[in-house]
Write a protein that holds these residues in place. Sequence first.
Motif, PDB file in Angstrom:
ATOM      1  N   THR A 540      67.183  35.159  50.455  1.00 49.58           N
ATOM      2  CA  THR A 540      65.876  34.511  50.312  1.00 49.58           C
ATOM      3  C   THR A 540      65.519  33.885  51.652  1.00 49.58           C
ATOM      4  N   LYS A 541      64.406  33.168  51.712  1.00 45.36           N
ATOM      5  CA  LYS A 541      64.013  32.489  52.951  1.00 45.36           C
ATOM      6  C   LYS A 541      65.043  31.450  53.368  1.00 45.36           C
ATOM      7  N   TRP A 542      65.740  30.908  52.388  1.00 47.35           N
ATOM      8  CA  TRP A 542      66.663  29.806  52.689  1.00 47.35           C
ATOM      9  C   TRP A 542      68.134  30.203  52.568  1.00 47.35           C
ATOM     10  N   TRP A 543      68.416  31.478  52.317  1.00 41.65           N
ATOM     11  CA  TRP A 543      69.807  31.907  52.096  1.00 41.65           C
ATOM     12  C   TRP A 543      70.065  33.180  52.892  1.00 41.65           C
ATOM     13  N   ASN A 577      79.892  34.777  55.816  1.00 44.91           N
ATOM     14  CA  ASN A 577      79.363  33.542  56.378  1.00 44.91           C
ATOM     15  C   ASN A 577      77.985  33.305  55.765  1.00 44.91           C
ATOM     16  N   GLN A 578      77.904  32.360  54.831  1.00 46.49           N
ATOM     17  CA  GLN A 578      76.662  32.088  54.119  1.00 46.49           C
ATOM     18  C   GLN A 578      76.017  30.814  54.655  1.00 46.49           C
ATOM     19  N   VAL A 579      74.717  30.913  54.962  1.00 42.78           N
ATOM     20  CA  VAL A 579      73.975  29.788  55.524  1.00 42.78           C
ATOM     21  C   VAL A 579      72.809  29.470  54.601  1.00 42.78           C
TER      22      VAL A 579
END
Length: 690
Positions: A540-543, A577-579
């Motif tokens: 998504t935009k944030w993930w 690596n999740q941001v």
Amino acid sequence: MTPVSKAIDEVVIQSRPRNIKLNDGNRIMTVAGNKDFKTSTHILEVLRKTPGVTVDPEDGIFIGGRISPAIFVDGKPLVMSPQEIQAYLRSLSPEMVESIEVNTNPSSRYDAEFKGIIDIRLKKNGNLGWKGAYNGNVSVNRFNYRENSINGSYNTEKIVYQMQFGYNDGISTYRYNALQRLANTNVMRTNTYQIDEGKAYTAQAGIDYRLNDKNRIGVNLRGNFRNNDRMRTGSLYTTNKDESQLVFNTGSENPTDYRQDNYGITTDYSFNNKNFKLNFLGNYLLVSNKQKDDFTNKDLPTSQLLSYWKSDLFNKINIYAAQIDASQKVKNANFEMGIKYSDTRTTNNIRYDTLSVNNQFVFDPTRSNMFSYKEQILAGYLAYSQKFDKFQINAGIRVENTKSISNAVSSDSIVSRNYLKWLPSFSINYTFNKSNELSLSYSRKITRPVFSQLNPFRFYFSPLNYWIGNPYLQPSFTSQIKGTYRYKNWIASLAIGKESDVMVRYPRYDPKTNVLEYLGTNLPYRNFANLEISFPLKITKWWNVSTQLVGYYNYEFRPYLDEVFAMKIYNYEVRLNQVFSLPGGYTVNLFANYESKTGNSLYIIKPRYTVDLSIQKSWFENRLNTKISYNNIFDSYDQRLVFRHKQIIDNQFTHWWDSQRLLLAVSYNFGGSKYQGKEIQRSEEEIRAR
């Protein structure tokens, strides 16, 4: 009145730069501004998340499997001790670094011993005036460890002044556990616990002077000083076969006082005139090590002293290196040549004194040792590169002459060598379009044994366990072919090669004394391959998720004792690596790494994994940066090994490091830079990395 019309003269649309690029088949990762690294405390943590790079619990850096790369900064090698390099990388925050290039197949332009290179490009400050940054963190486990560094620079039109100071202190711990079934069927358990209290001071100052548009000169002075007080306690608990009866139970203590002083000087000069470039780089490094040890071994049930010896070690390393590189561009072709000379001199003196029956310490000649090593390398190379439309061709040849003398004074053993080697390289790159490119490369490399591998004296882990160097080790040679393909931000690379005269350590067990020693030798050869795939996914935009998949193959031909062991080993590694970009400017990072079962012809290495969680927030227009991390959440990153051939040695052991830590970090940028100065002329390597 005539109305005045206003028109827009120009509209510039800029796309967001890619975080991953290729340069001659090498990955280049953008660091500053990259969300994948926003929660990283320093560059060592950035490297842990960089595709193709592994950082072990002791902060050892590896690429392409188990290759220890040379560390470059702005295209120049760091001539530092391993401890000093680690301290320097911890002093760099992600915001200070523009990019990292990972080169797993260096060309003939580089030293033949560089089987891999990590080139760290620092952000350039084009503003005049001064600026600085403070970076500090504290990690909390059973004990605390603190790291502090401050960097500053002052820019004028012609001169750049730079300074750096650092201070680290705290306590780290380590555990070693082993289970061995002895030749007499007894069962022996080894337990070792180590507490290491250390302090390290670093200071660095440099000046970069631009004489004019064509000439530039720079000088850098640095020092690194560390003190470590280590206490290692251990026990050997031995029972009969069914573990119903105690045979012996001994305890050992090994306090150590260790001091290391490093001094370094780097000078460089560059001349650029149209299509001609000339560069000179000179390095000097002095490393002085002093270590005092006590070894006591007691029978725990009776407290009887079984043995007691002391050691006094002095080690000194001097490295001198100078190189000149020149290049001339002719239309689309570029011709390069260079010459390098390096001189390494190492002296080592260790004295052991053993407590005798009359309660006095007596010189022990069986353990004491004086050893010196001298190595001179003269190298030169020729390189050619040219671009033909979408093709880029690079070819080079390097020749290195090595002279070395190792002298084990105590055993009256002198080993002298003088050999000349030709080492070619070749690569071809094809760019289909902006989204697709392919690279193929070949290189031949040499790996010379380092001082610790040659030095024939004992490094003790416990009274019955030590390793010893071999002054007769031969250098190894590696030939490798590598292919890399990029589609947008997806990158896949395959490397295949063969290494001859492989340098390894192997165990030798004495069933009479129960001593287990590790010795060095050369294996005839090994074949290897590794496949790496990395790709980003925007959920998504944030993930955002970055994925790395690595597969390894290793086949080594290993004569051992009276047999030959040859096994094909396959293993893999997965990293996620999740941001998460959350409201309020918070960034959360969840990093996971899994390593499958691996090993070699003698040992099985069990699977292991680690999970890290961190959160980051910037304040005051990004001047203040705060981070909280919980590393190795499940305390699952220990290393467990089992000896395959139980008819020879029935042994298994575990190394554990205190990498499970809560870490609090803060960085603050300050300074008075206000206006832009003239653009300083950049080298070709700097331009490529931008």
